[in-house]
Design a protein around this motif. Structure first.
Motif, PDB file in Angstrom:
ATOM      1  N   MET A   1       0.820  -1.199   0.000  1.00  0.00           N
ATOM      2  CA  MET A   1       0.000   0.000   0.000  1.00  0.00           C
ATOM      3  C   MET A   1       0.868   1.268   0.000  1.00  0.00           C
ATOM      4  N   VAL A   2       1.892   1.328   0.859  1.00  0.00           N
ATOM      5  CA  VAL A   2       2.753   2.507   0.906  1.00  0.00           C
ATOM      6  C   VAL A   2       3.569   2.612  -0.375  1.00  0.00           C
ATOM      7  N   ILE A   3       4.080   1.501  -0.863  1.00  0.00           N
ATOM      8  CA  ILE A   3       4.865   1.525  -2.097  1.00  0.00           C
ATOM      9  C   ILE A   3       4.008   2.011  -3.258  1.00  0.00           C
ATOM     10  N   ALA A   4       2.797   1.514  -3.358  1.00  0.00           N
ATOM     11  CA  ALA A   4       1.899   1.956  -4.424  1.00  0.00           C
ATOM     12  C   ALA A   4       1.636   3.461  -4.310  1.00  0.00           C
ATOM     13  N   SER A   5       1.453   3.959  -3.084  1.00  0.00           N
ATOM     14  CA  SER A   5       1.224   5.395  -2.878  1.00  0.00           C
ATOM     15  C   SER A   5       2.450   6.208  -3.281  1.00  0.00           C
ATOM     16  N   LEU A   6       3.631   5.737  -2.907  1.00  0.00           N
ATOM     17  CA  LEU A   6       4.861   6.438  -3.287  1.00  0.00           C
ATOM     18  C   LEU A   6       5.023   6.472  -4.805  1.00  0.00           C
ATOM     19  N   LYS A   7       4.729   5.366  -5.474  1.00  0.00           N
ATOM     20  CA  LYS A   7       4.833   5.335  -6.935  1.00  0.00           C
ATOM     21  C   LYS A   7       3.894   6.367  -7.555  1.00  0.00           C
ATOM     22  N   ILE A   8       2.687   6.461  -7.016  1.00  0.00           N
ATOM     23  CA  ILE A   8       1.716   7.434  -7.529  1.00  0.00           C
ATOM     24  C   ILE A   8       2.240   8.857  -7.323  1.00  0.00           C
ATOM     25  N   LEU A   9       2.767   9.140  -6.133  1.00  0.00           N
ATOM     26  CA  LEU A   9       3.248  10.492  -5.834  1.00  0.00           C
ATOM     27  C   LEU A   9       4.458  10.870  -6.677  1.00  0.00           C
ATOM     28  N   PHE A  10       5.418   9.953  -6.812  1.00  0.00           N
ATOM     29  CA  PHE A  10       6.583  10.263  -7.653  1.00  0.00           C
ATOM     30  C   PHE A  10       6.153  10.490  -9.099  1.00  0.00           C
ATOM     31  N   LYS A  11       5.276   9.638  -9.614  1.00  0.00           N
ATOM     32  CA  LYS A  11       4.841   9.819 -11.004  1.00  0.00           C
ATOM     33  C   LYS A  11       4.060  11.115 -11.159  1.00  0.00           C
ATOM     34  N   ARG A  12       3.191  11.413 -10.201  1.00  0.00           N
ATOM     35  CA  ARG A  12       2.409  12.654 -10.262  1.00  0.00           C
ATOM     36  C   ARG A  12       3.318  13.872 -10.331  1.00  0.00           C
ATOM     37  N   ASP A  13       4.307  13.930  -9.438  1.00  0.00           N
ATOM     38  CA  ASP A  13       5.135  15.131  -9.378  1.00  0.00           C
ATOM     39  C   ASP A  13       6.164  15.196 -10.500  1.00  0.00           C
ATOM     40  N   LEU A  14       6.662  14.067 -10.954  1.00  0.00           N
ATOM     41  CA  LEU A  14       7.563  14.090 -12.114  1.00  0.00           C
ATOM     42  C   LEU A  14       6.798  14.458 -13.382  1.00  0.00           C
ATOM     43  N   THR A  15       5.563  14.009 -13.490  1.00  0.00           N
ATOM     44  CA  THR A  15       4.710  14.404 -14.621  1.00  0.00           C
ATOM     45  C   THR A  15       4.392  15.893 -14.540  1.00  0.00           C
ATOM     46  N   ALA A  16       4.165  16.397 -13.329  1.00  0.00           N
ATOM     47  CA  ALA A  16       3.945  17.837 -13.150  1.00  0.00           C
ATOM     48  C   ALA A  16       5.191  18.631 -13.523  1.00  0.00           C
ATOM     49  N   LEU A  17       6.365  18.070 -13.269  1.00  0.00           N
ATOM     50  CA  LEU A  17       7.613  18.724 -13.661  1.00  0.00           C
ATOM     51  C   LEU A  17       7.691  18.848 -15.188  1.00  0.00           C
ATOM     52  N   ILE A  18       7.308  17.801 -15.884  1.00  0.00           N
ATOM     53  CA  ILE A  18       7.270  17.857 -17.353  1.00  0.00           C
ATOM     54  C   ILE A  18       6.286  18.936 -17.806  1.00  0.00           C
ATOM     55  N   LYS A  19       5.118  18.954 -17.205  1.00  0.00           N
ATOM     56  CA  LYS A  19       4.107  19.958 -17.563  1.00  0.00           C
ATOM     57  C   LYS A  19       4.638  21.373 -17.314  1.00  0.00           C
ATOM     58  N   GLU A  20       5.335  21.532 -16.199  1.00  0.00           N
ATOM     59  CA  GLU A  20       5.893  22.843 -15.863  1.00  0.00           C
ATOM     60  C   GLU A  20       6.903  23.280 -16.926  1.00  0.00           C
TER      61      GLU A  20
END
Length: 148
Positions: A1-20
């Motif tokens: 559960m924590v690993i899945a959450s971390l994967k979601i957060l890293f992908k979310r923020d790295l994708t936001a970095l691309i968008k930025e």
């Protein structure tokens, strides 16, 4: 559960970095500094890529990545497309490395001393996620202040 959450957060923020990065109207401004803004968005981006590839990719995923931290802050004028490619590659590395951990592993000691004292994997991974979010916020303000 924590690993899945971390994967979601890293992908979310790295994708936001691309968008930025894609939101910059003038690609050259990605490398600009001004007055009290000591680090460009490009250098912060390279720093985040280096950080995640070091502490997650190389240490957990055993990728063999070798960090050049000084270059993260001295390199200039790398194209936006190359930065985005490096971020995309980092997303894959982070996900593959985190897939190698079990939930039980998260409570064990992270092997490197990075902060002021040894920590668990889960503590250090949460630290890395917050470090990413912190610099993502700086990049957002960099763009808003300098890309006018």
């Amino acid at each position: 559960m924590v690993i899945a959450s971390l994967k979601i957060l890293f992908k979310r923020d790295l994708t936001a970095l691309i968008k930025e990065l894609n939101t910059y109207q003038n690609e050259n401004v990605i490398w600009a500094t001004d007055k009290q803004i000591a680090n460009s968005a490009g250098n912060l981006c390279l720093h985040l890529i280096g950080n995640l590839n070091t502490y997650i990719g190389a240490e957990i995923g055993k990728t063999g990545y070798i960090r050049d931290r000084a270059l993260e802050f001295s390199a200039k004028n790398i194209s936006k497309s190359e930065l985005i490619q490096k971020i995309d590659e980092t997303i894959i590395v982070v996900h593959q490395a985190l897939d190698q951990l079990s939930e039980e592993d998260l409570e064990t000691e992270y092997p490197l001393l990075v902060l002021d004292k040894k920590t668990s994997y889960v503590f250090f991974l949460v630290h890395l996620a917050s470090h990413l979010a912190y610099h993502l916020g700086q990049i957002t303000y960099h763009r808003r202040l300098l890309d006018v």
